[in-house]
Design a protein around this motif. Structure first.
Motif, mmCIF file in Angstrom:
data_model
loop_
_atom_site.group_PDB
_atom_site.id
_atom_site.type_symbol
_atom_site.label_atom_id
_atom_site.label_comp_id
_atom_site.label_asym_id
_atom_site.label_seq_id
_atom_site.Cartn_x
_atom_site.Cartn_y
_atom_site.Cartn_z
ATOM 1 N N GLU A 1 40.120 35.962 51.783
ATOM 2 C CA GLU A 1 40.568 37.737 50.988
ATOM 3 C C GLU A 1 41.414 36.697 50.184
ATOM 4 O OE1 GLU A 1 41.424 39.873 48.916
ATOM 5 O OE2 GLU A 1 41.090 41.671 50.084
ATOM 6 N N ASP A 2 41.561 36.657 48.770
ATOM 7 C CA ASP A 2 42.140 36.416 47.938
ATOM 8 C C ASP A 2 43.410 36.341 47.487
ATOM 9 O OD1 ASP A 2 40.552 38.168 45.950
ATOM 10 O OD2 ASP A 2 40.972 36.686 44.349
ATOM 11 N N ASP B 1 36.256 39.434 51.488
ATOM 12 C CA ASP B 1 36.266 40.051 50.329
ATOM 13 C C ASP B 1 34.893 39.578 49.710
ATOM 14 O OD1 ASP B 1 36.663 40.865 47.897
ATOM 15 O OD2 ASP B 1 39.025 39.783 47.807
ATOM 16 N N PHE C 1 34.880 39.154 46.183
ATOM 17 C CA PHE C 1 35.565 39.228 44.656
ATOM 18 C C PHE C 1 36.209 37.741 44.724
ATOM 19 C CE2 PHE C 1 33.121 42.855 43.702
ATOM 20 C CZ PHE C 1 32.900 42.098 42.475
ATOM 21 N N LEU C 2 35.970 35.715 44.966
ATOM 22 C CA LEU C 2 37.191 35.286 44.898
ATOM 23 C C LEU C 2 37.310 34.623 44.044
ATOM 24 C CD1 LEU C 2 35.282 34.274 48.659
ATOM 25 C CD2 LEU C 2 37.645 35.581 48.575
ATOM 26 N N LYS D 1 38.742 48.579 50.975
ATOM 27 C CA LYS D 1 40.397 48.631 50.582
ATOM 28 C C LYS D 1 41.675 50.091 50.899
ATOM 29 C CE LYS D 1 40.431 44.022 48.436
ATOM 30 N NZ LYS D 1 40.402 43.056 47.471
HETATM 31 MG MG LIG Z 1 39.857 39.515 46.083
#
Ligand SMILES: [Mg+2]
Length: 294
Positions: free
Chosen positions: A12-13, A59, A61-62, A109
């Motif tokens: 997770e970013d 996640d 979207f990284l 989230k």
């Molecule tokens: Mg993300």
């Protein structure tokens, strides 16, 4: 429980969210989960190859990968570990697709709820464990622990689809153990079984754990390997020959040898897995004929 915590890798970013997960999961029961956090795909993939995890929280979207591609890359690297997707409200449809493609579940989230989170994680691990037991009963060859024909075909079909989407090349190797009948006749069937187990060990050593290896007939073996950029077919077959040679030094009475055919699968081609197998089978036949003339 304390003796065996569930090892979770959080990819997770969003650092704030990752530490929130950490706090929440830790507060429920600090001994139940052990959490490792990584904020990009590249480092996560290399960690997954080195360390054992029971569950991945991912996640999509990284910084270095987005959407379904992120799921495909993680899933094909570690098919035996359950993946739960972490998603924002605005990318829920990608999460739903990922579940259809084999992810265990997804977490939204801003709807994070402690009990739901823990339930999702525990169920994911349990379901995956049950699935693995079931699969092993029907897809694995008893003698060698490799996949049987059915197991190979089902996992390989899935891998070919993933490779096409991700634009990866793969290599299919079809091999058979020379002279199994002679070994059986001269030294007995238990020695024949031993020879088959040795070849299995050699194949496992030659290929990576992420490659799919099966025994699909008495003396027939098959491997589907994702091709890495620094590898070509001849370097793989050379490694295979080297490993066979090394094992042969420990066998006093006879020599193990394989005949094989290799086929390249390009992501742009429409070759089916079955066509590739019959192509590799032709290569195997020619290899065997060449050896008999020598
Ligand atoms: Mg993300």
């Amino acid at each position: 429980m304390a003796a065996n915590p569930i090892n979770v890798l959080v990819i997770e970013d969003d650092l704030e969210y990752a530490s929130l997960l950490h706090v929440i999961i830790g507060e429920v029961n600090p001994d139940l989960f052990q959490i490792t956090h990584i904020d990009n795909l590249k480092d996560a993939l290399s960690l997954l190859l080195q360390q054992n995890f029971d569950l991945v929280l991912l996640d999509l979207f990284l910084p270095d990968s987005t959407g379904m591609d992120t799921f495909f890359k993680v899933n094909s690297a570690i098919q035996e570990i359950p993946i739960v997707i972490i998603t924002g409200h605005n990318d829920k449809s990608a999460a739903v697709r990922a579940v259809r493609e084999g992810a265990q579940d997804y977490l939204i989230k801003d709807e994070l709820n402690v009990n739901r989170l823990v339930r999702i994680l525990l169920y994911a691990v349990e379901r995956h464990r049950n699935l693995n037991t079931l699969k092993q009963q029907t897809l694995v060859d008893d003698l060698t622990g490799l996949l049987n024909r059915r197991g190979f075909l089902s996992l390989a079909e899935k891998q070919v689809r993933i490779a096409k989407r991700a634009n990866w090349e793969s290599i299919l190797l079809f091999a058979d153990l020379d002279n199994l009948k002679t070994i059986n006749d001269r030294f007995g069937h238990s020695e024949g079984d031993q020879a088959i187990k040795t070849i299995s060990a050699i194949l496992k050593e030659t290929f990576r754990t992420s490659d799919i290896i099966g025994r699909i007939g008495g003396d027939e073996f098959i491997v589907l390997a994702i091709k890495t950029s620094d590898e070509n077919v001849s370097s793989i077959t050379a490694r295979l020959e080297r490993n066979i040679k090394r094992y042969n030094q420990q066998i006093p009475d006879y020599e193990l040898s394989l005949s094989f055919g290799v086929v390249h699968l390009h992501p742009k081609d429409d070759t089916s897995l079955e066509e590739a197998i019959s192509e590799a089978d032709k290569g195997l036949y020619l290899h065997k004929q060449r050896k008999m003339k020598e």
